[in-house]
Every structure is written in structure tokens, then in C-alpha cells.
Design an enzyme around this catalytic site. Sequence first.
Site, short mmCIF file in Angstrom:
data_model
loop_
_atom_site.label_atom_id
_atom_site.label_comp_id
_atom_site.label_asym_id
_atom_site.label_seq_id
_atom_site.Cartn_x
_atom_site.Cartn_y
_atom_site.Cartn_z
N THR A 393 -8.54 7.15 28.86
CA THR A 393 -8.50 5.43 28.13
C THR A 393 -9.45 4.96 27.70
O THR A 393 -10.94 6.47 27.97
CB THR A 393 -8.00 4.87 29.69
OG1 THR A 393 -6.74 4.87 30.40
CG2 THR A 393 -7.79 3.19 28.47
N LEU A 412 -4.23 7.19 25.77
CA LEU A 412 -3.32 8.45 25.81
C LEU A 412 -2.74 9.15 26.94
O LEU A 412 -1.60 9.62 27.01
CB LEU A 412 -4.32 9.40 24.98
CG LEU A 412 -4.42 10.01 23.50
CD1 LEU A 412 -4.48 10.08 23.01
CD2 LEU A 412 -3.07 9.32 22.56
N ASP A 435 3.68 6.92 33.49
CA ASP A 435 3.21 5.56 33.45
C ASP A 435 4.65 4.71 34.65
O ASP A 435 4.48 3.64 34.60
CB ASP A 435 2.44 4.56 32.89
CG ASP A 435 1.42 5.09 32.42
OD1 ASP A 435 0.41 5.76 33.46
OD2 ASP A 435 0.43 4.23 31.97
N GLY A 486 -8.05 4.47 34.62
CA GLY A 486 -6.35 5.05 35.52
C GLY A 486 -5.74 3.52 36.88
O GLY A 486 -6.53 3.08 36.10
#
Length: 581
Positions: A393, A412, A435, A486
Site C-alpha cells: 500500500t 494493490l 482481504d 497491511g
Amino acid sequence: MWKIKGFIKSTCIALLPLYTFCAFAQAQTAAQAPRYDLTYDIISPVMGRNGMVASEQALASQVGLDILQRGGNAVDAAVAVGFALAVVLPNAGNIGGGGFMMIHDAKTGKNVALDFREMAPAKASRDMYLDGQGNVVPGRSLHTHLAVGVPGTVAGLAHALQKYGTMKLSDVIAPAVELAETGYPVSPGLALILAEERAHLGQWESSKAIFFKDGRPLQAGERLVQKDLARSLELIGKQGPAAFYEGEIGQKIVAEMAQHQGLITSADLKNYKVIEREPVVGNYRGYQVVSMPPPSSGGVHIIQMMNILERYPLQQYGANSAQTIHLKAEAMKRAYADRAEYLGDPDFTKVPVKGLTSRAYADELAQKIDPERATPSSDIKPGKPLPHESDQTTHFSVADEKGNLVAATYTLNLNFGSGIVAAGTGIMLNNEMDDFSAKPGVPNAFGLVGGDANAVGPGKRPLSSMSPTFVLKDGKPFLATGSPGGSRIITTTMQTILNVIDHDMNVAEAAVTPRIHHQWAPDQLRIEKGISADTLRILQNKGQTISVQPAMGRTQTIQIKDGAFYGYSDPRNPDGRTLGF
């Protein structure tokens, strides 16, 4: 055609992580007596008076600064940075992913939470990542075309520009087109990532054609040229987001999916929608914290943890003292336990935001914290907030002289997402479907456990940790911050804010201070190197299970103070750069 300006023309740039050069800070004359110890600052941030951009890549920051200097506002610059990062930070910057953007509109004083998170395709199903025996199939939600969610970045950036910007899309996207067309030298940092992701990228010919040379990944100093991406960006600039969601680009993405048993269809792309949501808001020691609501879990849990921690005199305990770290860890455990149970897409499941962020609920959780002894994660269960209901990220922050503020985080998911470039587009596709909770109780790539609230479902948006956040003081912008990382985004962002408010650090000091992280499962307190051995021993004696691990987060923070901007790009990423003028 837009031309890239040299960095030596920038009014103020951070040359090295620990040193800053500003054109307006002239050397002392011989007649002046030297002065020492005029400030408590150990590291000084970049300073500017008319505007500032902080991002994870120097070329992208330069693009944003140029837009501000041409008279664009913070949103214009942020959108330009977002498209530029898709070119110069290909492992995280994107137009094939999605994210969140917080906007502070100076005219109205309104704070807007823009949700352009990826969506599950219409054909997605709850058990799509399980085998016949109900077990998760390794890699299916990460490294296949089934891992790709419907991208939202193009729609989100275009929406922000149209509603809150002042410039044309073709103008703000032009720098990204040129960077993709002419290329740029691969930095040592990007070269290292390319080498590490060789197997990930190397299984797809469309990806190898861009990032490999002579059968191996590009090396530092070699030029990365992305002709197909330049063409795609140019089409978006001319035709708007329709080029991506209904036109030539979308057709190529759908063809890529069809060829490899992916799920995204033309209807999925056409039906994608950006959503403006109400931010979550909390108060901490007289400051207002404004952050991203679900499907981000970031804002909810930042406020939840800060509500717990406000009752303790953290300033008195000291930054990264054993007592401060212990209390932060205990607050983190309880927030992440609730995250696993309650957080998901609010359009599909009831998320008890008010309960989770209420002070009464924080009181209940705090009563269970022993200041002298760690509570094992096995003894911590999700709480009952309902009664109170009334890695990869990238983040960038932008501020302008009119008082507009942007904090944006987009992704992504993992480095280079799925690793798949849609043939003929130059666009790297995300693997955000990971996710979701592939199976309740089974950790995802970041070790996060989820439940039914975040189960896979058609049209749903997966839960995220992305946490673009503002801090206001007396109703006026004080801080814009956020980070990649994350599951560690939430705790990184919170610690940055606490370092400024509780420990009186400037944004540079707040960035370089070692960080900690606890996410309930696994039951370990992750700590960066730099914490003293004595402190670690005290924490172990309190029952904390210590794990010293690599760096966490890469913040991009801007502070507004005394009529000036102070910014800093986290030195954990040597390619990051803050520019002001």
C-alpha cells in the site's frame, strides 16, 4: 507536453532521511555569532509556507509540487500524485487497485471520506477459495486471476478531481503519461523489490515484458519504460474514467480475465461506484481525530485505542517506555479482537461504529487491562459494543495555502498485487480479494483473522486497514497522516499521532521513533529495533511475548502550525520525499 522539473529547482527538499535543505534557510553570515541549542528538535522536518506534498516516491512528490505551484489546489495535486505513483511506484501505486481518500474542504470546513475500494465481482462466492474438503487453497486468493477485485482507483481519483479539484483530468494526468512514456531510472529500493518478487512477476509474460530485461528483473540505474501504461493513462486523460470502465482498457481487462478463468466482466466494471462516506470522529486530549470509516477498520480502531489510552499519562511515562508500550499493546489486542468479529462492508453488514468508538465502551475495555501484567490473547474475546450504539500500500498527504488537505491511501495489496499485468494495458492488477475472510478464523496474508462480517460476497468491498487520517485543532487542520503496512497501518498511524500530541515530537521525530504492533493473533508484541534491552526485559517480565522484526510502516505526514507547513517522509523508505514551497 508537460516537462519534469529538476529537483534543484524545488524550494525545499529533504536530501537525506535525517537532513533537510530549504532554499529560504540561508547560511549565517560571518558577522553573526554561532548559536546552539535553540530548540529541542533532534531532527527537523521540511518546511514550506505555500503548500506541501509528502509521498513515497520523489518523482511523484515533484509532480504534486508542480501542480500546486501552477495554482492547483490540494486535490488537484493529490490526484496527479496518485496517477504518477502508478508509474514510479509500480509495486504499490496503481490504477489497477483501489483505496481511500480523506479530503478537508477549506471553504466549507467539511471532511469527506472517499471510498474507492475494490469490489468483489458479481460471480464471487463465499467458498470460492476453498477446496472440496472446505480447506483454503494456498495462493488462490493471492496469485491467480481469481484474486483480482474490481479496481476503483481511476473512478476514485476522477471523482475527487471533478468534485473537489479545479483542473482538467488531462492536465493532472499528463506528468504520469510522460513518466511512463519516457521512463525513469530504477532506484536501488525498487530494484531490491523487483529482485525479491522475481518469481511472483516472472510467471506472467505481460509482467516480464515490462519489469525484466535479458531474463532477469531490472536493476538499479536501468530505465523502466512503460509504453502500454502511458497509452492507458493518456486514454483516461482524454476520455475520463469511461475509458477504463467501459472502453478499450476495460475490454482488455475483461479479455485477460476470460483467458485465465477470472471473474471480472464488463458488467462488473460498468457497475463500479465510488462512495462518499461520513468520516469517523473522535477526540483526544482536546484534538479532533477524523479518519476513514468502514470498510476501513482503521479509523474505528484508531479512535477506539486512543479512547482507551487517553486515561493514562503517556507523556509522563515517556515515549517508548516499558509502561507506555505495555498499555499500547493491551489496547491494540482488544481493538484487533473486535476487528476480527465486527468489521466488514457496511453496505452488507451492520458495523457497530458508534459502539466501538464510544467512551463508555473504552471504559469497559480499560477496566480489563492490568497495567502490570499482559493479558494473553487467548483470554481476550471480542467485546460487546452494541449496547453503546446511539504490505503493499502507499500513502500520500497534500496541503495547500488555502487550507485544503488530502490524506490518501491506496493499494494493490501485496507487492505488485497479483503480479498480473492485464495484457496490452500496462496495468498491474490487485489481489485484494485476499482481504476478505476466505474462511472464518483462517488468517490472511497479513495474519489477520476475520469472521462472517468480512466473508466473500458479490459486490462486497473487502475490509481494509488503510487509515488516512486528519487531526484538527480548534476545528482547523493540524495534521494529515497515514501509512502503508497491511495490518500494521492502524497502529503505525496511531503512534504517529500520539508521538506528536503526547510526546511533543515534530513530524520528523514522530516518523523515526521505533514502533510497536500487536494484533491479538498471533499473541506477540512486534517491536522494531531501537528499543532498549532494559525496556524489553521489563516488558517480558510483564508477560509480553516480544518479537523484534523489520521496520513497520512508512508514514507521510504534514503538520500545519504557526502559519507554515512541516512535513516528513518516513526514512524507512529511502525513495520517499517531502517537498514544500
